[in-house]
Design a protein around this motif. Structure first.
Motif, PDB file in Angstrom:
ATOM      1  N   TYR A 112       0.835  -1.197   0.000  1.00  0.00           N
ATOM      2  CA  TYR A 112       0.000   0.000   0.000  1.00  0.00           C
ATOM      3  C   TYR A 112       0.871   1.248   0.000  1.00  0.00           C
ATOM      4  N   CYS A 113       0.465   2.247  -0.760  1.00  0.00           N
ATOM      5  CA  CYS A 113       1.217   3.510  -0.767  1.00  0.00           C
ATOM      6  C   CYS A 113       1.138   4.150   0.620  1.00  0.00           C
ATOM      7  N   ALA A 114       2.279   4.598   1.132  1.00  0.00           N
ATOM      8  CA  ALA A 114       2.341   5.181   2.472  1.00  0.00           C
ATOM      9  C   ALA A 114       1.564   6.484   2.564  1.00  0.00           C
ATOM     10  N   CYS A 115       1.303   7.112   1.430  1.00  0.00           N
ATOM     11  CA  CYS A 115       0.638   8.405   1.458  1.00  0.00           C
ATOM     12  C   CYS A 115      -0.845   8.286   1.134  1.00  0.00           C
ATOM     13  N   CYS A 116      -1.201   7.734  -0.033  1.00  0.00           N
ATOM     14  CA  CYS A 116      -2.608   7.724  -0.433  1.00  0.00           C
ATOM     15  C   CYS A 116      -3.285   6.388  -0.169  1.00  0.00           C
ATOM     16  N   GLY A 117      -2.497   5.347   0.133  1.00  0.00           N
ATOM     17  CA  GLY A 117      -3.092   4.056   0.472  1.00  0.00           C
ATOM     18  C   GLY A 117      -3.451   3.184  -0.715  1.00  0.00           C
ATOM     19  N   CYS A 118      -3.138   3.629  -1.942  1.00  0.00           N
ATOM     20  CA  CYS A 118      -3.496   2.799  -3.108  1.00  0.00           C
ATOM     21  C   CYS A 118      -2.583   1.573  -3.182  1.00  0.00           C
ATOM     22  N   LEU A 119      -3.011   0.577  -3.922  1.00  0.00           N
ATOM     23  CA  LEU A 119      -2.206  -0.645  -4.051  1.00  0.00           C
ATOM     24  C   LEU A 119      -0.982  -0.379  -4.916  1.00  0.00           C
ATOM     25  N   LEU A 178       5.909   4.278  -1.828  1.00  0.00           N
ATOM     26  CA  LEU A 178       5.090   5.371  -2.359  1.00  0.00           C
ATOM     27  C   LEU A 178       4.710   5.044  -3.805  1.00  0.00           C
ATOM     28  N   CYS A 179       3.462   5.350  -4.183  1.00  0.00           N
ATOM     29  CA  CYS A 179       3.059   5.134  -5.569  1.00  0.00           C
ATOM     30  C   CYS A 179       3.699   6.227  -6.438  1.00  0.00           C
ATOM     31  N   ASP A 180       3.696   6.036  -7.747  1.00  0.00           N
ATOM     32  CA  ASP A 180       4.321   7.003  -8.664  1.00  0.00           C
ATOM     33  C   ASP A 180       3.787   8.411  -8.456  1.00  0.00           C
ATOM     34  N   SER A 181       2.461   8.475  -8.329  1.00  0.00           N
ATOM     35  CA  SER A 181       1.819   9.768  -8.226  1.00  0.00           C
ATOM     36  C   SER A 181       2.271  10.497  -6.947  1.00  0.00           C
ATOM     37  N   CYS A 182       2.271   9.807  -5.822  1.00  0.00           N
ATOM     38  CA  CYS A 182       2.692  10.453  -4.559  1.00  0.00           C
ATOM     39  C   CYS A 182       4.191  10.760  -4.566  1.00  0.00           C
ATOM     40  N   MET A 183       4.955   9.881  -5.179  1.00  0.00           N
ATOM     41  CA  MET A 183       6.401  10.093  -5.275  1.00  0.00           C
ATOM     42  C   MET A 183       6.676  11.445  -5.955  1.00  0.00           C
TER      43      MET A 183
END
Ligand SMILES: [Zn+2]
Ligand SMILES: [Zn+2]
Length: 254
Positions: free
Chosen positions: A24-31, A40-45
């Motif tokens: 899970y992304c540490a920021c938004c929680g997406c898979l 972190l997901c690409d978007s949050c990164m």
């Protein structure tokens, strides 16, 4: 103490089983897939404000390209007791989301990921450090939360960097009221006597170069107070590293 550590290990293992930290992304929680750095997901990164541009030569806050001078507004106006500071991110909406989630929603497993971030920030600096010390929280708060979130990230950093971690060198002797609403002078007096160097710290820290770890740096009141008492006990130098730091805000009247 031993029992507490065993309990903590068990809790960490349990939370890892319920919320595997790598999916899970540490920021938004997406898979996300487990190979991603920092969870972190690409978007949050991309949305995170990484401090990889100009920074204040004293405290490490990010400075805008157009800003003149090597020191931030805060460092120009204060006499910090630490030697130098480093931070990984500038505190904004996304950073806030991620850190609050970590601190208050029981996501202790993120400590490891944050430790990875700290290590990547500091590993290429030519910094000679003997001991890593996390800023302590008050014992009652630690008991309630089950862990000191700063200690978890510091432990990971110490492990990756091969340094000694001393979580029991400093202690918080009393709770402080929220510092956010106070002026710099009020902050300083609110923090006087809020920390103490332990017996172990007094015995082992003289002559040592120390790196303090905290989650967020704003005006530096907490780091300054801890540096001051560590230097008083004979520490050779105190630097600090935080996950995030506040922006370079122009103080009123300047
Ligand atoms: Zn995300
Ligand atoms: Zn500064």
């Amino acid at each position: 103490m031993g029992e507490q550590r065993v309990l903590r290990k068990t809790l960490e293992a349990l939370s890892e089983a319920v919320f595997p930290s790598n999916i899970y992304c540490a920021c938004c929680g997406c898979l996300i897939d487990g190979t991603r750095p920092y969870a972190l997901c690409d978007s949050c990164m991309k949305k995170m404000h990484w401090n990889n541009g100009r920074t204040c030569e004293k405290c490490g806050k990010a400075l805008p390209e157009t800003y003149r001078g090597g020191r931030c507004y805060n460092c120009m106006g204060s006499n910090h007791s630490f030697r130098k500071g480093y931070s990984c991110l500038t505190y904004g909406l996304y950073e806030r989301e991620m850190i609050l989630d970590y601190k208050y929603n029981g996501k202790g497993y993120l400590g490891k990921k944050f430790g990875d971030i700290l290590f990547d920030r500091i590993r290429w600096e030519n910094l000679k450090i003997d001991v890593i010390i996390p800023i302590p929280i008050h014992r009652t708060r630690e008991r309630k939360r089950g862990y000191n979130q700063t200690e978890l990230m510091a432990a990971r950093l110490a492990q990756l960097w091969g340094k000694t971690l001393m979580p029991d060198a400093l202690q918080r002797t009393r709770e402080t009221i929220l510092l956010r609403s106070l002026s710099p002078i009020e902050r300083e007096s609110a923090l006087r006597g809020a920390f103490a160097v332990t017996k172990k710290g007094k015995a082992e820290l003289p002559g040592k170069a120390i790196l303090l770890i905290d989650d967020i740096y704003t005006t530096g009141a907490t780091i300054d107070e801890c540096s001051r008492i560590l230097l008083e006990c004979g520490a050779a130098a105190v630097d600090f590293l935080t996950l995030a730091s506040g922006g370079n805000r122009r103080p009123k009247g300047l």
